[in-house]
Design a protein around this motif. Structure first.
Motif, PDB file in Angstrom:
ATOM      1  N   GLN A 128      -7.644   2.879   7.966  1.00  0.00           N
ATOM      2  CA  GLN A 128      -6.638   2.757   6.837  1.00  0.00           C
ATOM      3  C   GLN A 128      -6.705   3.094   5.106  1.00  0.00           C
ATOM      4  O   GLN A 128      -6.085   3.206   4.091  1.00  0.00           O
ATOM      5  CB  GLN A 128      -6.962   0.982   6.997  1.00  0.00           C
ATOM      6  CG  GLN A 128      -6.227  -0.230   6.351  1.00  0.00           C
ATOM      7  CD  GLN A 128      -6.610  -1.270   5.967  1.00  0.00           C
ATOM      8  OE1 GLN A 128      -7.692  -1.290   6.691  1.00  0.00           O
ATOM      9  NE2 GLN A 128      -6.019  -1.458   6.262  1.00  0.00           N
TER      10      GLN A 128
ATOM     11  N   ARG B  73      -3.606   5.001   3.332  1.00  0.00           N
ATOM     12  CA  ARG B  73      -4.095   4.721   2.098  1.00  0.00           C
ATOM     13  C   ARG B  73      -2.982   5.779   0.406  1.00  0.00           C
ATOM     14  O   ARG B  73      -2.851   5.634  -0.078  1.00  0.00           O
ATOM     15  CB  ARG B  73      -4.085   3.285   1.380  1.00  0.00           C
ATOM     16  CG  ARG B  73      -4.192   2.619  -0.183  1.00  0.00           C
ATOM     17  CD  ARG B  73      -5.508   1.727  -0.924  1.00  0.00           C
ATOM     18  NE  ARG B  73      -6.513   2.730  -0.629  1.00  0.00           N
ATOM     19  CZ  ARG B  73      -6.626   3.356  -1.988  1.00  0.00           C
ATOM     20  NH1 ARG B  73      -5.765   3.623  -2.236  1.00  0.00           N
ATOM     21  NH2 ARG B  73      -7.703   4.013  -1.490  1.00  0.00           N
TER      22      ARG B  73
ATOM     23  N   GLU C 129      -0.602   6.523  -1.418  1.00  0.00           N
ATOM     24  CA  GLU C 129      -1.003   6.531  -2.556  1.00  0.00           C
ATOM     25  C   GLU C 129      -0.644   7.993  -3.814  1.00  0.00           C
ATOM     26  O   GLU C 129      -0.319   8.263  -4.863  1.00  0.00           O
ATOM     27  CB  GLU C 129      -2.099   6.369  -3.322  1.00  0.00           C
ATOM     28  CG  GLU C 129      -2.595   5.120  -3.608  1.00  0.00           C
ATOM     29  CD  GLU C 129      -3.256   4.313  -3.445  1.00  0.00           C
ATOM     30  OE1 GLU C 129      -4.283   5.117  -4.241  1.00  0.00           O
ATOM     31  OE2 GLU C 129      -3.736   2.533  -3.267  1.00  0.00           O
TER      32      GLU C 129
END
Length: 72
Positions: free
Chosen positions: A24, A28, A32
């Motif tokens: 996870q 992420r 980003e």
């Protein structure tokens, strides 16, 4: 990869290692930090709804901030 050589070296996973949490976080960070290109598109209300469903959160959030109108 065309070949693998066993070095005999071992690996001990830390007891508190959580693969799901690592995945996870890495996902992420990738989302980003990946390169993006600004675009302008014309979408129907249904298109906006589908965009929210199939796009990463960052893309959908940018679309939510867009001007809504006949020609945007």
């Amino acid at each position: 990869m065309s070949a693998v050589t066993d070095t005999g070296a071992g690996f001990q996973r830390p007891e508190d290692f959580d693969p799901a949490a690592v995945w996870q976080e890495r996902t992420r960070a990738f989302e980003e930090n990946r390169h993006t290109v600004p675009v302008r598109v014309r979408l129907s209300e249904r298109g906006m709804s589908l965009l929210r469903t199939v796009s990463p959160p960052r893309t959908a959030a940018g679309a939510e901030d867009a001007v809504v109108g006949a020609d945007g």
